[in-house]
Design a protein around this motif. Sequence first.
Motif, PDB file in Angstrom:
ATOM      1  N   ARG A   1       0.821  -1.204   0.000  1.00 53.34           N
ATOM      2  CA  ARG A   1       0.000   0.000   0.000  1.00 53.34           C
ATOM      3  C   ARG A   1       0.861   1.263   0.000  1.00 53.34           C
ATOM      4  N   ALA A   2       1.923   1.264   0.801  1.00 54.92           N
ATOM      5  CA  ALA A   2       2.773   2.451   0.886  1.00 54.92           C
ATOM      6  C   ALA A   2       3.476   2.721  -0.439  1.00 54.92           C
ATOM      7  N   LEU A   3       3.967   1.665  -1.085  1.00 49.83           N
ATOM      8  CA  LEU A   3       4.668   1.855  -2.350  1.00 49.83           C
ATOM      9  C   LEU A   3       3.694   2.288  -3.441  1.00 49.83           C
ATOM     10  N   GLN A   4       2.486   1.739  -3.422  1.00 50.26           N
ATOM     11  CA  GLN A   4       1.467   2.201  -4.381  1.00 50.26           C
ATOM     12  C   GLN A   4       1.203   3.692  -4.187  1.00 50.26           C
ATOM     13  N   GLY A   5       1.135   4.115  -2.938  1.00 59.36           N
ATOM     14  CA  GLY A   5       0.899   5.526  -2.657  1.00 59.36           C
ATOM     15  C   GLY A   5       2.031   6.411  -3.150  1.00 59.36           C
ATOM     16  N   ARG A   6       3.261   5.924  -3.026  1.00 55.12           N
ATOM     17  CA  ARG A   6       4.398   6.724  -3.508  1.00 55.12           C
ATOM     18  C   ARG A   6       4.369   6.845  -5.029  1.00 55.12           C
ATOM     19  N   GLN A   7       4.058   5.760  -5.703  1.00 53.78           N
ATOM     20  CA  GLN A   7       3.956   5.836  -7.163  1.00 53.78           C
ATOM     21  C   GLN A   7       2.867   6.818  -7.586  1.00 53.78           C
ATOM     22  N   ALA A   8       1.720   6.743  -6.943  1.00 54.99           N
ATOM     23  CA  ALA A   8       0.616   7.640  -7.284  1.00 54.99           C
ATOM     24  C   ALA A   8       0.990   9.084  -6.992  1.00 54.99           C
TER      25      ALA A   8
ATOM     26  N   ARG B   1       0.953  -2.041 -10.613  1.00 56.08           N
ATOM     27  CA  ARG B   1       0.576  -1.325 -11.831  1.00 56.08           C
ATOM     28  C   ARG B   1      -0.934  -1.070 -11.870  1.00 56.08           C
ATOM     29  N   ARG B   2      -1.718  -2.002 -11.348  1.00 58.78           N
ATOM     30  CA  ARG B   2      -3.164  -1.770 -11.325  1.00 58.78           C
ATOM     31  C   ARG B   2      -3.478  -0.515 -10.501  1.00 58.78           C
ATOM     32  N   ALA B   3      -2.837  -0.399  -9.343  1.00 62.07           N
ATOM     33  CA  ALA B   3      -3.069   0.781  -8.507  1.00 62.07           C
ATOM     34  C   ALA B   3      -2.602   2.054  -9.207  1.00 62.07           C
ATOM     35  N   LEU B   4      -1.479   1.965  -9.909  1.00 65.88           N
ATOM     36  CA  LEU B   4      -0.959   3.131 -10.622  1.00 65.88           C
ATOM     37  C   LEU B   4      -1.915   3.541 -11.740  1.00 65.88           C
ATOM     38  N   GLN B   5      -2.474   2.568 -12.442  1.00 62.65           N
ATOM     39  CA  GLN B   5      -3.385   2.890 -13.543  1.00 62.65           C
ATOM     40  C   GLN B   5      -4.685   3.489 -13.022  1.00 62.65           C
ATOM     41  N   ARG B   6      -5.172   3.012 -11.888  1.00 60.77           N
ATOM     42  CA  ARG B   6      -6.359   3.649 -11.301  1.00 60.77           C
ATOM     43  C   ARG B   6      -6.028   5.083 -10.873  1.00 60.77           C
ATOM     44  N   ALA B   7      -4.810   5.286 -10.333  1.00 64.12           N
ATOM     45  CA  ALA B   7      -4.402   6.632  -9.940  1.00 64.12           C
ATOM     46  C   ALA B   7      -4.329   7.550 -11.153  1.00 64.12           C
ATOM     47  N   TYR B   8      -3.917   7.008 -12.282  1.00 66.57           N
ATOM     48  CA  TYR B   8      -3.849   7.794 -13.523  1.00 66.57           C
ATOM     49  C   TYR B   8      -5.239   8.299 -13.914  1.00 66.57           C
ATOM     50  N   VAL B   9      -6.225   7.389 -13.911  1.00 69.76           N
ATOM     51  CA  VAL B   9      -7.580   7.791 -14.293  1.00 69.76           C
ATOM     52  C   VAL B   9      -8.146   8.791 -13.279  1.00 69.76           C
ATOM     53  N   ASP B  10      -7.881   8.558 -12.009  1.00 70.46           N
ATOM     54  CA  ASP B  10      -8.343   9.507 -10.982  1.00 70.46           C
ATOM     55  C   ASP B  10      -7.737  10.891 -11.203  1.00 70.46           C
TER      56      ASP B  10
ATOM     57  N   VAL C   1       3.667   9.980 -20.880  1.00 71.59           N
ATOM     58  CA  VAL C   1       3.161   9.549 -19.571  1.00 71.59           C
ATOM     59  C   VAL C   1       2.232   8.348 -19.752  1.00 71.59           C
ATOM     60  N   ARG C   2       1.364   8.438 -20.707  1.00 70.26           N
ATOM     61  CA  ARG C   2       0.433   7.329 -20.943  1.00 70.26           C
ATOM     62  C   ARG C   2       1.181   6.049 -21.304  1.00 70.26           C
ATOM     63  N   GLY C   3       2.216   6.183 -22.140  1.00 70.28           N
ATOM     64  CA  GLY C   3       2.994   5.000 -22.496  1.00 70.28           C
ATOM     65  C   GLY C   3       3.716   4.404 -21.301  1.00 70.28           C
ATOM     66  N   ALA C   4       4.175   5.261 -20.363  1.00 66.37           N
ATOM     67  CA  ALA C   4       4.899   4.770 -19.194  1.00 66.37           C
ATOM     68  C   ALA C   4       3.992   4.029 -18.224  1.00 66.37           C
ATOM     69  N   VAL C   5       2.714   4.370 -18.216  1.00 69.11           N
ATOM     70  CA  VAL C   5       1.794   3.790 -17.234  1.00 69.11           C
ATOM     71  C   VAL C   5       1.026   2.597 -17.802  1.00 69.11           C
ATOM     72  N   TRP C   6       0.821   2.559 -19.119  1.00 66.11           N
ATOM     73  CA  TRP C   6      -0.101   1.587 -19.709  1.00 66.11           C
ATOM     74  C   TRP C   6       0.584   0.633 -20.681  1.00 66.11           C
TER      75      TRP C   6
END
Length: 832
Positions: free
Chosen positions: A688-695, A749-758, A731-736
């Motif tokens: 969770r913490a690492l997902q938060g840092r990526q976001a 990556r799933r958490a990062l992609q949700r953060a992207y849409v948010d 940015v889109r290429g780096a995340v998707w």
Amino acid sequence: MRKSVAPIVSALLMLLVAGCSGAPAGPNAPSPARDQARPAPRGGDSPERSYAEIVDSTAASDEGLFIVHKNDDDYFFEVPDSLLRRDMLLISRVSGVQAGMGGFLPAGAAVNRQMVRFERTGDRILLRKYSGEAVADDSLAISQSVRSNYLAPILASFDIEARGPSDTSSLIDVTDFYQGDTPSISGLRPAQRREYQVRRLDAPRSFIGSVRSYPLNVNVRHTLTYDAGAPPSDEQANTISMEMNQSLVLLPKEPMRARHADDRVGYFSIDRINYGLDEQMAETETFIRRWRLEPSDPTAYARGELVEPVTPITWYIDPATPERWRGAVRRGVENWNSAFEAAGFRNAVRALDPPSRAEDPDWDPEDVRYSVVRWSASMTRNAQGPSTSDPRTGEIIESDIVWYHNHMRSYRNWMMVQTGAANPGARSLPIDNALMEEAMEQVITHEIGHAIGLPHNMVASSSFPVDSLRSQSFASRMGVAPTIMDYARQNYIAQPEDGLRPEDFLRRIGPYDDFSVSWGYRVIPDAASPDEELATLDRWIEERAGDRMYKFLPQGGLGVTDPRAQTEDMGDDPVRASDFGMANLKRIVPNLVAWTTSPGEDYADLEEIYGEALGQWNRYVGHVLTVVGGVYVDLKTSDQEGVVYDVVPRDRQKTAMGWLAREVFEAPVWLNDPDILSRIGPTTGGLRALQGRQAGVLNRLLDPRRMDVLSEMEATQPAGAYPLIEFLDDVRGAVWGELSSASAINGYRRALQRAYVDRMATLMTEQPAGNNFQGPAPNMSRSDVRPLIRAQLVGLRTEIEAASRRVSHRVTEAHLEDLLTRIDAVLDAQEG
């Protein structure tokens, strides 16, 4: 770069010497003739008393700037007529503070500095506050308007209790001014009063402790006790007690010659509006803040010889300083002597032990005549280098450096997480004492730099090539930056195989410091005024204009982000520097359990320093982030060639984007070291913490201000710009990236992609707020950002639909279906 030039400096300086010519420089000061014509004074409504009745045989008196008298519990100042309308500084300093009031309010900290004058009007003495904000020579008609439009407020009014024996002084009762709740000298700011729910000053528990008069100042020490509903400590007592020290300091009758500031050389400065200049606008003059240094032998100095100053700049070492660290403090002060030699002065700075009570019973660290390096018993991790200056000229008259005891903890942690891979002395707790002593010395030197007038210079470290910082011979000769005033603390670039010595990892005084001290302090014998110095000062700057070691940029930049002017960074390439930093951090993290633990101890140190390691990772990432949307700034005058603002080249920005994709958006799972998390738990690290840092990094990258700069540079400097649409594609290429291969998508990556849409949803629907640091926010509804984000979401939706038909991983399928729903909600909201 100079904000103004004064053509009549001698007249201007005379204007600021209050009382010298009998003509007041400030507004609405009463005339001497009118004062002398007033009737004999009376003590308010009480029967008039004689001087002898007040200063009787029981009174205790102390002679100095004023004669001060104590009669019973009343205190009197005997103000000489000769000091009326003389400029003075009233410095309010905390001398004792209750626990819990915050680490940035230690004993010795000044909370207010005001220029004041005592003025007589009839049977009263007024204490007025003069800002020095605006001036005009008394011989000019506009001086009348200056006096009317810059009225000096009255801080206090005192009845004249009696005239002195020779009728050349006035006796005033200052008891209520000091032991009452006087806002202008209180240690509590309005915000603190609200926070602590201060109801009133409790008079029976507030009192004057002592009043001492010295040749140039009067010191009053008093205790103020407040009734408070939410005190910072001991809540049941409903009490806040503070001990204050008030220093009333006579400013020089002959002000020091001011020196014009120049934005290309870093100095703290003072501003004043001079309405008397022959300009078609109200012109602001800016003078640097510096100590008065005068050569003891002007003839030898003019020949280019090193001479001692008439009065060296002196700091006393706080008696509370632990013995083991006193040598580091002393060296930290006196390190500046080498820089002052560049200005022609030998032994310009000294550190002294305070005299014993037997040697000097009057010595007092609160006496404004003495500057002190204070040791603060505080849990705060910091150090400060404030100073007090003459608001007329910028002359520094006093400084108290503060070293907070717990700042050693900062350096203990930083040295391990920044240099532990290559520096054996930083691989255990406690850190090697010699290394800690060296670090403390350099911090004191940095704070003394502030106290002699130098601000931070964050751009300087970018002049050193990254590869040079891996060279032992270069590091031992040059340190980590050309100035100790940069936040380049330890060499995190050097690798284990580079062979640096322990002292090579730390900052030190460098070439820029020599230059800036020489520029600000060197006496120019042939110049008779500040204006006549300008050509020489300008020449000194232009002689080094081609060498980036001598560049200066104010902290915070000038409305844009220059990736070369960052805190805690070093080297000329943030991407390569962060590469080496990450390589070291990847070596350090697996060793933290061994380096921070010992038999019989728990894992508190491990948890703390692991947290510091995560923070260091964030710093390296931040250094690279600023390259994207960055703008180089090189301050110049109009006669210098080249531009001031220049876009960071597109290829450098794209390299930074590639680094972020590799080091951040591909999850840095090496941070989640199992040996560490199994001992401290997953709350600091973990999924969770690492997902938060990526976001968090993604949100910082997709910042409206960054995108606004990209659009601006694309429009105004298209040849070298990084187009906004290309940035958004990258940015889109780096995340998707998984969408093109239809492979399973992991949890990070799933958490990062949700953060992207948010984040895209936020950018489509919300207007960011402005702030004091960054200024107004871009208007999202009028920019290209929203149309381009809409296009990104439409294209992304098509890619997700295609990938969802090919993927065979159930969690990934659910993830992609959820993303389609989220994207539709954003697009539908915009259509509605």
